[in-house]
Design a protein around this motif. Structure first.
Motif, short mmCIF file in Angstrom:
data_model
loop_
_atom_site.label_atom_id
_atom_site.label_comp_id
_atom_site.label_asym_id
_atom_site.label_seq_id
_atom_site.Cartn_x
_atom_site.Cartn_y
_atom_site.Cartn_z
N ASP A 144 5.17 -4.55 6.79
CA ASP A 144 6.10 -4.36 5.62
C ASP A 144 5.60 -4.61 4.17
O ASP A 144 5.51 -3.62 3.06
N MET A 145 4.49 -5.60 3.96
CA MET A 145 3.86 -5.86 2.73
C MET A 145 2.29 -5.28 2.66
O MET A 145 2.08 -5.32 1.48
N VAL A 146 1.95 -5.15 3.71
CA VAL A 146 0.41 -4.80 3.61
C VAL A 146 0.28 -3.33 3.93
O VAL A 146 -0.61 -2.51 2.83
N ILE A 147 0.78 -2.85 4.75
CA ILE A 147 0.78 -1.21 5.13
C ILE A 147 1.54 -0.58 4.30
O ILE A 147 0.84 0.50 3.75
N TRP A 148 2.62 -0.70 4.30
CA TRP A 148 3.60 0.28 3.72
C TRP A 148 4.18 -0.31 2.22
O TRP A 148 4.88 0.54 1.66
N GLY A 149 4.01 -1.73 1.84
CA GLY A 149 4.38 -2.06 0.70
C GLY A 149 3.51 -1.83 -0.52
O GLY A 149 2.15 -2.10 -0.31
N GLY A 150 3.63 -1.61 -1.61
CA GLY A 150 2.95 -1.17 -2.71
C GLY A 150 2.55 -2.48 -3.37
O GLY A 150 3.15 -3.81 -3.12
N THR A 151 1.58 -2.46 -4.50
CA THR A 151 1.51 -3.86 -5.01
C THR A 151 1.73 -3.94 -6.61
O THR A 151 1.55 -4.56 -7.04
N GLU A 152 2.76 -2.72 -6.86
CA GLU A 152 3.33 -2.79 -8.12
C GLU A 152 4.55 -4.05 -8.30
O GLU A 152 5.18 -4.05 -9.35
#
Length: 346
Positions: A144-152
């Motif tokens: 959820d947070m690393v692969i498919w979640g953006g960093t914005e």
């Protein structure tokens, strides 16, 4: 074994544009803006695209610890020995709301008196988990947070995971299709279990004569498990977006008992080895499962009574018993010629 290296230069989206899918969006940290979700005002508004969430996964993790405490007692005497042990393991997971308590108790020993021998052991295991969701592959926090979640976005801005005025109804989050607010997921999408396992074993023998021995042995295995699942309304990756509660109870046991008579006699060059016995094996498995259907009538009230539609319920009972008689006759002459005959009836 290896943590994936991911980019933090582009927002979520595709084709170089910021939107709701994938992580091949617009360039970050160069002054560009986009309509983004504001977790403080719960609204969508124009904001600069920056990589403020490049450490989201690290910032979501919590301090974890494992404690392991054990006390044991053993005794040895003229006729045998005895030992017992109690162990408690507490595991505070690296994800919020993930705790595991494990208790193990064992006792065993052996004794002998003249021609009689007895040995046995028992072990009891109890495991209680507050939430097992999100730690595996399916619905993983890492995905959820690393692969498919953006960093914005910064995950720390979403600790208040309810939209103000819509508690238990609408999570405070930018996505309404695939992924959930990690704090919401940790506390409102729950898969908890409570397991008990008991194993008991006993073996006794009596030497009637130097060449004839009787044996009685048996074992008991018992297990019981209770599962509870629930998710609040607005959960994207769960059992029901309109709210869900489910409970299951499974239990079972098996008993395996043998009684045997064994003889080993030699006359000159002739040796005879005989075994005759009986066995009783029985097992039972009982399962019940009930879940809400169509969502929850009262948000945040997790009960089968809150089911919008009639609940889904199922039960299953399996039982089996096997009675057996068996025997073996072995003859040998001068340790050169052998004849074996075996038989069994179930």
């Amino acid at each position: 074994m290896a943590f994936p290296e991911v980019q933090s230069s582009y927002s979520r989206g595709y084709g170089g544009k910021y939107n709701s899918d994938y992580v091949w969006g617009d360039k970050l940290d160069i002054g560009r803006t986009a309509i983004q979700y504001d977790p403080e005002t719960f609204e969508w508004r124009e904001m600069e695209l920056t990589s403020k969430g490049k450490n989201n996964f690290k910032n979501f993790l919590q301090f974890s610890a494992i404690t392991n405490n054990n006390v044991s007692v053993s005794q040895k005497g003229k006729y045998g020995s005895f030992r017992t042990s109690l162990t408690h393991v507490f595991n505070k997971g690296q994800y919020p709301n993930q705790k595991l308590n494990k208790i193990t108790y064992t006792a065993g020993g052996e004794m002998s008196y003249k021609n009689f021998k007895l040995e046995g052991s028992a072990s009891y295991n109890k495991r209680v988990s507050s939430n097992d969701n999100g730690s595996g592959y399916s619905g993983s926090y890492i995905y959820d947070m690393v692969i498919w979640g953006g960093t914005e976005y910064d995950v720390r801005d979403y600790k208040n995971y309810w939209v103000e005025g819509k508690e238990n109804e609408q999570q405070n989050w930018y996505d309404n299709s695939w992924y959930d607010n990690p704090w919401f997921k940790a506390n409102e999408v729950v898969d908890a279990y409570d397991t008990d396992i008991l194993n008991v074993y006993m073996n006794s023998s009596y030497e009637i004569t130097p060449w004839l021995k009787a044996m009685l042995r048996g074992g008991l295995d018992f297990y019981s498990k209770k599962n509870e699942w629930r998710n609040a309304k607005s959960a994207n990756y769960a059992w029901d977006k309109n709210g869900f509660f489910g409970i299951s109870r499974t239990s079972g046991y098996s008993i395996n008992t043998d009684a045997m008579l064994m003889a080993d006699k030699t006359w000159g060059k002739l040796n005879m080895n005989v075994l005759a016995g009986g066995n009783i094996y029985f097992y039972s498995d009982d399962k019940m499962r009930s879940t809400t259907s169509g969502g929850l009538t009262i948000p945040g009230f997790y009960s089968l009574k809150a089911s919008v539609d009639p609940i889904d319920a199922s039960s299953e009972l399996k039982r089996k018993r096997v009675n057996s008689l068996y025997g073996k006759l072995s003859l040998s002459w001068a340790s050169t010629y052998f004849l074996d005959v075996t038989g069994r009836n179930d």
